[in-house]
Design a protein around this motif. Structure first.
Motif, PDB file in Angstrom:
ATOM      1  N   ASN A   1      80.473  67.463-105.262  1.00 38.80           N
ATOM      2  CA  ASN A   1      79.225  67.868-104.626  1.00 38.80           C
ATOM      3  C   ASN A   1      78.747  69.170-105.258  1.00 38.80           C
ATOM      4  O   ASN A   1      79.553  70.087-105.512  1.00 38.80           O
ATOM      5  CB  ASN A   1      79.435  68.062-103.121  1.00 38.80           C
ATOM      6  N   GLY A   2      77.440  69.262-105.520  1.00 44.04           N
ATOM      7  CA  GLY A   2      76.941  70.498-106.107  1.00 44.04           C
ATOM      8  C   GLY A   2      75.429  70.546-106.153  1.00 44.04           C
ATOM      9  O   GLY A   2      74.733  69.541-105.955  1.00 44.04           O
ATOM     10  N   LEU A   3      74.927  71.747-106.403  1.00 44.27           N
ATOM     11  CA  LEU A   3      73.493  71.991-106.524  1.00 44.27           C
ATOM     12  C   LEU A   3      73.262  72.912-107.709  1.00 44.27           C
ATOM     13  O   LEU A   3      73.926  73.945-107.851  1.00 44.27           O
ATOM     14  CB  LEU A   3      72.952  72.646-105.248  1.00 44.27           C
ATOM     15  N   ILE A   4      72.316  72.523-108.581  1.00 48.30           N
ATOM     16  CA  ILE A   4      71.923  73.357-109.710  1.00 48.30           C
ATOM     17  C   ILE A   4      70.405  73.485-109.679  1.00 48.30           C
ATOM     18  O   ILE A   4      69.696  72.500-109.453  1.00 48.30           O
ATOM     19  CB  ILE A   4      72.363  72.752-111.059  1.00 48.30           C
ATOM     20  N   VAL A   5      69.909  74.709-109.894  1.00 42.30           N
ATOM     21  CA  VAL A   5      68.471  74.956-109.906  1.00 42.30           C
ATOM     22  C   VAL A   5      68.082  75.485-111.278  1.00 42.30           C
ATOM     23  O   VAL A   5      68.708  76.411-111.800  1.00 42.30           O
ATOM     24  CB  VAL A   5      68.061  75.962-108.808  1.00 42.30           C
ATOM     25  N   PHE A   6      67.020  74.879-111.849  1.00 47.06           N
ATOM     26  CA  PHE A   6      66.520  75.259-113.169  1.00 47.06           C
ATOM     27  C   PHE A   6      65.108  75.811-113.034  1.00 47.06           C
ATOM     28  O   PHE A   6      64.303  75.311-112.240  1.00 47.06           O
ATOM     29  CB  PHE A   6      66.480  74.039-114.108  1.00 47.06           C
ATOM     30  N   ASN A   7      64.795  76.834-113.832  1.00 41.14           N
ATOM     31  CA  ASN A   7      63.425  77.347-113.842  1.00 41.14           C
ATOM     32  C   ASN A   7      62.578  76.552-114.829  1.00 41.14           C
ATOM     33  O   ASN A   7      63.031  75.560-115.407  1.00 41.14           O
ATOM     34  CB  ASN A   7      63.405  78.851-114.141  1.00 41.14           C
ATOM     35  N   SER A   8      61.344  76.979-115.036  1.00 39.85           N
ATOM     36  CA  SER A   8      60.419  76.221-115.883  1.00 39.85           C
ATOM     37  C   SER A   8      60.861  76.176-117.341  1.00 39.85           C
ATOM     38  O   SER A   8      60.429  75.307-118.102  1.00 39.85           O
ATOM     39  CB  SER A   8      59.011  76.820-115.794  1.00 39.85           C
TER      40      SER A   8
ATOM     41  N   TYR B   1      60.365  75.217-109.893  1.00 39.68           N
ATOM     42  CA  TYR B   1      61.814  75.167-110.027  1.00 39.68           C
ATOM     43  C   TYR B   1      62.292  73.745-109.736  1.00 39.68           C
ATOM     44  O   TYR B   1      61.877  73.124-108.756  1.00 39.68           O
ATOM     45  CB  TYR B   1      62.483  76.149-109.069  1.00 39.68           C
ATOM     46  N   THR B   2      63.177  73.247-110.581  1.00 42.11           N
ATOM     47  CA  THR B   2      63.738  71.910-110.407  1.00 42.11           C
ATOM     48  C   THR B   2      65.103  72.020-109.743  1.00 42.11           C
ATOM     49  O   THR B   2      65.999  72.687-110.263  1.00 42.11           O
ATOM     50  CB  THR B   2      63.874  71.186-111.759  1.00 42.11           C
ATOM     51  N   PHE B   3      65.244  71.367-108.607  1.00 45.00           N
ATOM     52  CA  PHE B   3      66.498  71.348-107.861  1.00 45.00           C
ATOM     53  C   PHE B   3      67.212  70.031-108.174  1.00 45.00           C
ATOM     54  O   PHE B   3      66.639  68.947-108.005  1.00 45.00           O
ATOM     55  CB  PHE B   3      66.246  71.438-106.359  1.00 45.00           C
TER      56      PHE B   3
END
Length: 619
Positions: free
Chosen positions: A2-9, A97-99
Motif C-alpha cells: 500500500n502506498g501513495l506517491i504525489v507528482f508535481n507538473s 498535482y498527480t496523486f
C-alpha cells in the motif's frame, strides 16, 4: 502492499508514503532495472527513511507522462490500472498535482482511499499544495492523518465507513449544561477578539455538542470527520509518547495546536478554504475538547483560493491547445485576479513589508501576463502562447507566496495560553459528569432496547447527511451481524445509489437488508420532499457527465471525498436553497425470516421513534 506517491507538473516526486512491502517491491524493481546496485540495503518504512525520489521518478515517470498526455491532449485520462496478482493503481488530480495510489485492494476501495488522501491534502495544505512555504509540519500532519485513517479507522469503524460522526445521546439537562459551558468558552474568545470560532466536545470519538459564534462559517460534514481524524491522530501520538510523560500531569495538559484549512458548507460563498487553528485538549473520561479559530479574511482567502482552480483550468486548456475554450478561461482568471487585488486593497490596510513586496511582484507579473493574453487574442500567434506558458510557472509561485503571506498568517492569535485556560475551565465545569459521559459513550445505543418494538431487527444506522451525524448501535465483538456483512451492505447500497436507486431491499441466507434515502424540507415543517426528477433515467442518459454542483454518476457517495449528498439535493431540487433541504439515510439489518413488508414498516416506525428520543432540533 500500500502506498501513495504525489507528482508535481514536472513529474518530480513531492510526497511519498509507502509501506514496507511496497517499498521493498519498488526497490527490487529498481535493482532489476539497473537503477540501483544489487547490494543496496533493504527498504525501511520508518519515518527517517524513504526511497530516493529519483528512483521513483524513473520507475513511474512513463506512467505519469502517459497519464498527462491522455489528460491534456485527449481529455480522457486513466482512472486506474489493474495488474497481475491483484496489484492496482488509481490516479487522481488536484491543482496540477498527480496523486498515484498503489495497493493490493479492489479498485473501488483504492479510489475511495485516494479521494480521502486528496481531501486530507487540501485540509493540511490549503491551496499551496506541497509548497516550500508550507513547511515540514504540514507534511507530517498529512502523514499522521493518513496513517490514522488507513491503519486504524476505515476498515474498523462504521463512522468512517459511512463518513458521518456518531452522536452521543444525553438528557436535556446535561445537554443544556454542556452547551452553556461551550458558549461561555466562545464568549471568552469573542471578548479576546476572535469573533469566528467553534467549540466541539467529543467523548470516545462521539460528538456530544458543537457550538459556533455567529460570524463563523458553518462546519461541513467533511469538517467534522476531519476534526475527528485530528482528534484520533492526536490521541494516538499522545499514547505513543506516554511512556516518557510524567504520571503527575493532568489530562488537560495533553494538548496540541495545529494549523489547518477547513472547508465550510458548500452553499456558502466563502467556503472551500478556511484557514484555522485547531486546539485539541484531552480531558478526563475520554473527553476531547476542540477549539477552532478562523483567523483569515474570508473574502480575500476565497478569491485567492478560487484563483488557483481557475489558473489550473487555463493551464490545462493551453496544454490541450483548445483556442475556443482559452478566451472564456482567461476571462474567468482575469475576473478572479481582479477580485483578489481589490480584496487586498480593501481588507489589508496595514501590510508588512514582505507582503507589500509580494503584492507588487504579483501585480507586475499579472500585468505582464495580461498584456500577452491581450496580444495573443488579436491574432492567436503560437509564439505568444509559448511566452505565456513560460511565464506562467513564476506567476503560480507568486500566487502561492501571496496565499501564504496574506491568508496563512496566524500570528494575530496570541491567546494559545488562553485556549489552555479555557480547556481547564471546561474540564472543571464538566468534571462531575466525566465518568457518566465515559460510561454513556460505551452504551450510547443498544440494539437490545429496540428488540421488543422491532422483533428481528439486529442492526440499524440512521444518518443525517445534512449535519454529517449518525446514530447506530456500536459494533461489538460478540454481535450477531458480522462486520463483513455490514461493510458489504454499504458497498452494495452505494452501487445502487450511483444508479439512481434510493430504496434497496434484498436478503441472503441469514439476513434481510434494507436501505432508504429521502429528502425533507427544513423550512416547511420537516415534510417529505418528492423530486420530479427520475434519478434512474437521469443517470442512464447523462452517463458520466457532471450534474449540478459538479457531481458525477461515478462519484463515490460520501462526505470526505465529495459533498455527494449536497450535490444530489441540488440536482433533485434546483429551485430550493441547498441549506433548506435535509438528506437522510437509513440502513436496517433484520433476521432473514423478516418479510420486506415488515422491514419497511419497521423502518418507518424506527425513524419516528428515534425522532421522539433525539428531537429534530438536534439531529
Amino acid at each position: 502492499m500500500n502506498g501513495l506517491i504525489v507528482f508535481n507538473s514536472a513529474n518530480d516526486v513531492v510526497y511519498q508514503k509507502l509501506n514496507t512491502p511496497l517499498g521493498q517491491k519498488i526497490l527490487d524493481v529498481a535493482i532489476a532495472q539497473g537503477l540501483l546496485a544489487s547490494d543496496t540495503t533493504l527498504y525501511s518504512c520508518s519515518s527517517s527513511h524513504s526511497l530516493d525520489s529519483n528512483i521513483l521518478l524513473q520507475i513511474f515517470s512513463p506512467i505519469i507522462s502517459s497519464q498527462r498526455i491522455m489528460h491534456y491532449q485527449f481529455d480522457n485520462c486513466y482512472e486506474s490500472l489493474q495488474c497481475d496478482k491483484g496489484f492496482n493503481l488509481v490516479f487522481g488530480d488536484l491543482l496540477g498535482y498527480t496523486f498515484l495510489k498503489i495497493g493490493q485492494l479492489p479498485i473501488e476501495q483504492l479510489m475511495r482511499q485516494l479521494g480521502v488522501a486528496i481531501t486530507l491534502a487540501r485540509y493540511c495544505y490549503g491551496a499551496n499544495l506541497f509548497g516550500s512555504q508550507a513547511g515540514a509540519m504540514q507534511q507530517e500532519l498529512l502523514t499522521q492523518c493518513l496513517d490514522c485513517y488507513e491503519m486504524l479507522l476505515w476498515q474498523e469503524e462504521q463512522t468512517y465507513l459511512l463518513e458521518a460522526m456518531p452522536k452521543l445521546l444525553v438528557n436535556s439537562d446535561l445537554k443544556r449544561t454542556i452547551h452553556l459551558t461551550l458558549d461561555a468558552t466562545l464568549e471568552q474568545l469573542r471578548q479576546a477578539g476572535q469573533t469566528r470560532a467553534h467549540a466541539l466536545l467529543m467523548v470516545s470519538h462521539k460528538m456530544v455538542a458543537a457550538c459556533s459564534t455567529r460570524q463563523a462559517l458553518p462546519l461541513s460534514a467533511a469538517d467534522l470527520l476531519f476534526l475527528g481524524i485530528l482528534a484520533r491522530t492526536s490521541n494516538a501520538n499522545a499514547k505513543s509518547s506516554s511512556s516518557s510523560s510524567s504520571p503527575s500531569l493532568s489530562p488537560v495538559q495533553a494538548q496540541r495546536a495545529v494549523a489547518v484549512f477547513l472547508q465550510g458548507v458548500s452553499h456558502d460563498v466563502n467556503s472551500g478554504c478556511v484557514p484555522s487553528i485547531v486546539h485539541i485538549s484531552r480531558l478526563p473520561g475520554h473527553q476531547v475538547l476542540l477549539q477552532v479559530i478562523e483567523y483569515a479574511n474570508m473574502p480575500l482567502t476565497s478569491c485567492i483560493y478560487d484563483a488557483f482552480f481557475v489558473l489550473h483550468k487555463i493551464i490545462a486548456v493551453q496544454l490541450q491547445g483548445d483556442s475556443d475554450a482559452l478566451k472564456p478561461a482567461y476571462e474567468s482568471l482575469e475576473s478572479f485576479v481582479g477580485q483578489t487585488i481589490t480584496a487586498l486593497k480593501r481588507h489589508l490596510k496595514q501590510r508588512p513589508e514582505d507582503l507589500e513586496n509580494c503584492i507588487k511582484k504579483f501585480s507586475i507579473k499579472w500585468e505582464n501576463l495580461r498584456k500577452m493574453y491581450t496580444e495573443y487574442f488579436k491574432n492567436y500567434e503560437r509564439e505568444l502562447l509559448v511566452r505565456i506558458e513560460s511565464n506562467m510557472s513564476s506567476f503560480v509561485e507568486e500566487l502561492k507566496q501571496l496565499f501564504t503571506l496574506a491568508c496563512c498568517d496566524s500570528s494575530s492569535i496570541h491567546q494559545l495560553d488562553q485556549l489552555s485556560d479555557s480547556a481547564a475551565i471546561v474540564e472543571a465545569k464538566l468534571l462531575e459528569f466525566s465518568e457518566f459521559l465515559a460510561v454513556k459513550a460505551t452504551r450510547n445505543i443498544s440494539i437490545e432496547a429496540y428488540l421488543e418494538d422491532f422483533p428481528g431487527l439486529v442492526h440499524f444506522i440512521y444518518v443525517n447527511r445534512s449535519s454529517g451525524q449518525m446514530l447506530a448501535p456500536d459494533l461489538r465483538a460478540n454481535q450477531l451481524v458480522p462486520k463483513t456483512k455490514l461493510w458489504s451492505m454499504v458497498e452494495m447500497t452505494r452501487s445502487y445509489l450511483k444508479r439512481g436507486q434510493t430504496t434497496v431491499i434484498w436478503k441472503d441466507k441469514a439476513f434481510h437488508y434494507s436501505y432508504f434515502l429521502w429528502f425533507e424540507d427544513q423550512s416547511g415543517g420537516g415534510g417529505i420532499l418528492k423530486s420530479s426528477l427520475d434519478l434512474q433515467t437521469h443517470f442512464l442518459t447523462s452517463s458520466n457527465q457532471p450534474m449540478n454542483g459538479g457531481l458525477k454518476q461515478q462519484a463515490e457517495p460520501g462526505a470526505l471525498t465529495v459533498d455527494y449528498y449536497h450535490d444530489l439535493a441540488e440536482l433533485c431540487f434546483p429551485k430550493m436553497s441547498p441549506g433548506k433541504v435535509r438528506v437522510y439515510e437509513l440502513y436496517c439489518i433484520h433476521l432473514g425470516l423478516v418479510t420486506a413488508t415488515c422491514a419497511v414498516e419497521h423502518a418507518r416506525r424506527l425513524v419516528a421513534t428515534i425522532s421522539d428520543v433525539v428531537g429534530d432540533e438536534s439531529f
